[in-house]
Design a protein around this motif. Structure first.
Motif, short mmCIF file in Angstrom:
data_model
loop_
_atom_site.label_atom_id
_atom_site.label_comp_id
_atom_site.label_asym_id
_atom_site.label_seq_id
_atom_site.Cartn_x
_atom_site.Cartn_y
_atom_site.Cartn_z
N GLN A 3 -9.35 -47.62 54.05
CA GLN A 3 -8.68 -47.23 52.82
C GLN A 3 -9.66 -47.47 51.68
N VAL A 4 -9.87 -46.43 50.89
CA VAL A 4 -10.85 -46.49 49.81
C VAL A 4 -10.15 -46.22 48.49
N GLU A 5 -10.39 -47.08 47.51
CA GLU A 5 -9.92 -46.86 46.15
C GLU A 5 -11.14 -46.58 45.29
N ILE A 6 -11.07 -45.49 44.51
CA ILE A 6 -12.19 -45.07 43.68
C ILE A 6 -11.72 -44.95 42.24
N PHE A 7 -12.48 -45.54 41.33
CA PHE A 7 -12.21 -45.45 39.90
C PHE A 7 -13.39 -44.75 39.23
N VAL A 8 -13.10 -43.70 38.47
CA VAL A 8 -14.13 -42.93 37.77
C VAL A 8 -13.85 -43.02 36.28
N THR A 9 -14.86 -43.41 35.51
CA THR A 9 -14.72 -43.49 34.05
C THR A 9 -15.99 -42.95 33.40
N TYR A 10 -15.86 -42.62 32.11
CA TYR A 10 -17.06 -42.22 31.38
C TYR A 10 -18.04 -43.39 31.33
N LYS A 11 -19.32 -43.07 31.33
CA LYS A 11 -20.34 -44.11 31.14
C LYS A 11 -20.16 -44.69 29.74
N GLU A 12 -20.60 -45.92 29.56
CA GLU A 12 -20.43 -46.60 28.27
C GLU A 12 -21.04 -45.82 27.11
N SER A 13 -22.11 -45.07 27.36
CA SER A 13 -22.81 -44.34 26.30
C SER A 13 -22.11 -43.02 25.93
N ILE A 14 -21.07 -42.64 26.68
CA ILE A 14 -20.38 -41.37 26.45
C ILE A 14 -19.10 -41.61 25.67
N LEU A 15 -18.89 -40.81 24.64
CA LEU A 15 -17.67 -40.88 23.83
C LEU A 15 -16.47 -40.53 24.69
N ASP A 16 -15.39 -41.30 24.56
CA ASP A 16 -14.16 -41.08 25.33
C ASP A 16 -13.05 -40.70 24.35
N PRO A 17 -12.93 -39.42 23.97
CA PRO A 17 -11.95 -39.04 22.95
C PRO A 17 -10.50 -39.30 23.37
N GLN A 18 -10.19 -39.14 24.65
CA GLN A 18 -8.82 -39.40 25.10
C GLN A 18 -8.52 -40.90 25.02
N GLY A 19 -9.49 -41.73 25.38
CA GLY A 19 -9.31 -43.17 25.25
C GLY A 19 -9.09 -43.58 23.80
N GLU A 20 -9.84 -42.96 22.88
CA GLU A 20 -9.68 -43.26 21.46
C GLU A 20 -8.30 -42.83 20.97
N ALA A 21 -7.81 -41.69 21.42
CA ALA A 21 -6.48 -41.22 21.03
C ALA A 21 -5.41 -42.17 21.54
N ILE A 22 -5.58 -42.65 22.76
CA ILE A 22 -4.62 -43.61 23.32
C ILE A 22 -4.65 -44.91 22.52
N GLN A 23 -5.85 -45.38 22.17
CA GLN A 23 -5.97 -46.60 21.39
C GLN A 23 -5.27 -46.45 20.04
N GLN A 24 -5.46 -45.33 19.37
CA GLN A 24 -4.81 -45.11 18.08
C GLN A 24 -3.29 -45.12 18.23
N ALA A 25 -2.78 -44.49 19.28
CA ALA A 25 -1.34 -44.46 19.51
C ALA A 25 -0.81 -45.86 19.79
N VAL A 26 -1.53 -46.62 20.60
CA VAL A 26 -1.12 -48.00 20.90
C VAL A 26 -1.11 -48.84 19.63
#
Length: 81
Positions: A3-26
């Motif tokens: 059983q394999v669990e895989i997590f994929v995220t933007y690299k730290e140097s890449i802007l994450d606009p969806q993450g920023e939108a979520i942060q603003q909403a939170v």
């Protein structure tokens, strides 16, 4: 079976606009202690034990299909079922 669990995220140097939108909403919901949100993808794979090098197989799948390795990083865990 593995059983394999895989997590994929933007690299730290890449802007994450969806993450920023979520942060603003939170923050607008009153949770001002949340300073950063990184959004990503999650995958679960079941791989048969017949595979000789399961780690190499998982990395090939991630590199070729699940992650855009130019912009995204991935991490995974492998467990025997």
């Amino acid at each position: 079976m593995y059983q394999v669990e895989i997590f994929v995220t933007y690299k730290e140097s890449i802007l994450d606009p969806q993450g920023e939108a979520i942060q603003q909403a939170v923050n607008q919901m009153g949770y001002s202690e949340v300073k950063s949100v990184r959004q990503g993808k999650y995958f679960e794979l079941e791989i048969s034990k017949d595979v000789a090098d399961v780690q190499a197989r998982v990395e090939a799948i991630c590199d070729k299909l699940l992650a855009n390795v130019t912009m995204e990083a991935y991490r995974y865990t492998i467990k025997e079922a």
